[in-house]
Design a protein around this motif. Structure first.
Motif, short mmCIF file in Angstrom:
data_model
loop_
_atom_site.label_atom_id
_atom_site.label_comp_id
_atom_site.label_asym_id
_atom_site.label_seq_id
_atom_site.Cartn_x
_atom_site.Cartn_y
_atom_site.Cartn_z
N SER A 63 -1.78 6.58 -12.51
CA SER A 63 -1.31 7.33 -11.34
C SER A 63 0.09 7.90 -11.58
O SER A 63 0.36 9.06 -11.28
CB SER A 63 -1.31 6.43 -10.11
OG SER A 63 -0.81 7.11 -9.00
N VAL A 64 0.97 7.09 -12.12
CA VAL A 64 2.35 7.54 -12.38
C VAL A 64 2.34 8.67 -13.40
O VAL A 64 2.99 9.71 -13.20
CB VAL A 64 3.24 6.35 -12.84
CG1 VAL A 64 4.57 6.86 -13.37
CG2 VAL A 64 3.46 5.38 -11.69
N PHE A 105 6.86 5.63 -6.46
CA PHE A 105 6.91 5.18 -5.08
C PHE A 105 5.97 5.95 -4.15
O PHE A 105 6.14 5.96 -2.94
CB PHE A 105 8.35 5.21 -4.56
CG PHE A 105 9.20 4.14 -5.18
CD1 PHE A 105 9.00 2.81 -4.85
CD2 PHE A 105 10.15 4.46 -6.13
CE1 PHE A 105 9.75 1.82 -5.44
CE2 PHE A 105 10.91 3.47 -6.72
CZ PHE A 105 10.72 2.16 -6.38
N ASN A 106 4.96 6.57 -4.69
CA ASN A 106 3.92 7.24 -3.92
C ASN A 106 2.96 6.17 -3.41
O ASN A 106 2.56 5.28 -4.16
CB ASN A 106 3.20 8.23 -4.84
CG ASN A 106 2.13 9.02 -4.15
OD1 ASN A 106 1.44 8.52 -3.27
ND2 ASN A 106 1.97 10.26 -4.56
N PHE A 107 2.54 6.25 -2.13
CA PHE A 107 1.64 5.23 -1.57
C PHE A 107 0.34 5.14 -2.36
O PHE A 107 -0.19 4.05 -2.58
CB PHE A 107 1.33 5.51 -0.10
CG PHE A 107 0.32 4.56 0.48
CD1 PHE A 107 0.67 3.25 0.78
CD2 PHE A 107 -0.99 4.95 0.68
CE1 PHE A 107 -0.26 2.36 1.28
CE2 PHE A 107 -1.93 4.07 1.19
CZ PHE A 107 -1.56 2.76 1.49
N THR A 134 -4.53 0.78 -4.23
CA THR A 134 -5.53 -0.14 -4.79
C THR A 134 -4.95 -1.54 -4.88
O THR A 134 -5.59 -2.52 -4.51
CB THR A 134 -5.98 0.34 -6.18
OG1 THR A 134 -6.48 1.66 -6.07
CG2 THR A 134 -7.05 -0.57 -6.75
N PHE A 135 -3.72 -1.62 -5.37
CA PHE A 135 -3.03 -2.91 -5.51
C PHE A 135 -2.92 -3.62 -4.17
O PHE A 135 -3.21 -4.82 -4.06
CB PHE A 135 -1.64 -2.68 -6.11
CG PHE A 135 -0.80 -3.92 -6.20
CD1 PHE A 135 -0.95 -4.80 -7.26
CD2 PHE A 135 0.14 -4.21 -5.23
CE1 PHE A 135 -0.19 -5.95 -7.35
CE2 PHE A 135 0.91 -5.36 -5.31
CZ PHE A 135 0.74 -6.22 -6.38
N ILE A 136 -2.54 -2.90 -3.14
CA ILE A 136 -2.34 -3.50 -1.81
C ILE A 136 -3.66 -4.01 -1.23
O ILE A 136 -3.77 -5.17 -0.82
CB ILE A 136 -1.67 -2.50 -0.85
CG1 ILE A 136 -0.23 -2.23 -1.30
CG2 ILE A 136 -1.70 -3.01 0.59
CD1 ILE A 136 0.42 -1.05 -0.61
#
Length: 112
Positions: free
Chosen positions: A43-44, A59-61, A66-68
Motif C-alpha cells: 500500500s505504501v 498514514f493513509n487509513f 486490513t490490520f485494524i
C-alpha cells in the motif's frame, strides 16, 4: 493418591485440545503479521508511486484498514484461547451461582 486411567485419559484429551487451540492461535497470529507486513508495504509503495510522500502514504487509513479489522479478529481469538473474559469472569460466575443458590434456599424455606 493415584488417579484412575479414565481420569488421566480425560485430562490428556483436554490438554491436547488446549494445545491445538493455542497452536491455531499462534498460526493465526503469524499469518496476520506476515500478511499485514506485505499489505502495508504494498500500500505504501503503491501510494508513493502515485505521487504521495512516504508520510502521506503511511498514514493513509487504507494502509492500516486490513490490520485494524483483522486485528480485532485476532484479539477475540486470543481472548478465547487464553480464557480471558473481562465481563463474565470466574468470580462473576461464582457470585451468580451463589446468588441463585441463596435464592433457591430462601424459596425452599417457604415450603417447609
Amino acid at each position: 493418591m493415584e488417579t484412575s486411567g479414565l481420569d488421566r485419559r480425560s485430562k490428556q484429551v483436554r490438554a491436547k485440545k488446549k494445545i491445538e487451540r493455542l497452536k491455531g492461535f499462534y498460526i493465526h497470529l503469524a499469518v496476520f503479521i506476515i500478511v499485514n507486513i506485505m499489505v502495508i508495504s504494498g500500500s505504501v509503495v503503491g501510494h508513493m508511486n502515485n505521487g504521495d510522500s512516504f508520510v502521506e502514504a503511511f498514514f493513509n487509513f487504507g494502509t492500516f484498514s486490513t490490520f485494524i479489522f483483522w486485528g480485532i479478529g485476532v484479539l477475540f481469538h486470543g481472548t478465547k484461547v487464553f480464557s480471558y473474559n473481562p465481563f463474565f469472569s470466574k468470580a462473576w460466575e461464582e457470585r451468580q451461582i451463589q446468588k441463585y443458590m441463596d435464592s433457591d434456599r430462601e424459596n425452599m424455606k417457604k415450603f417447609m
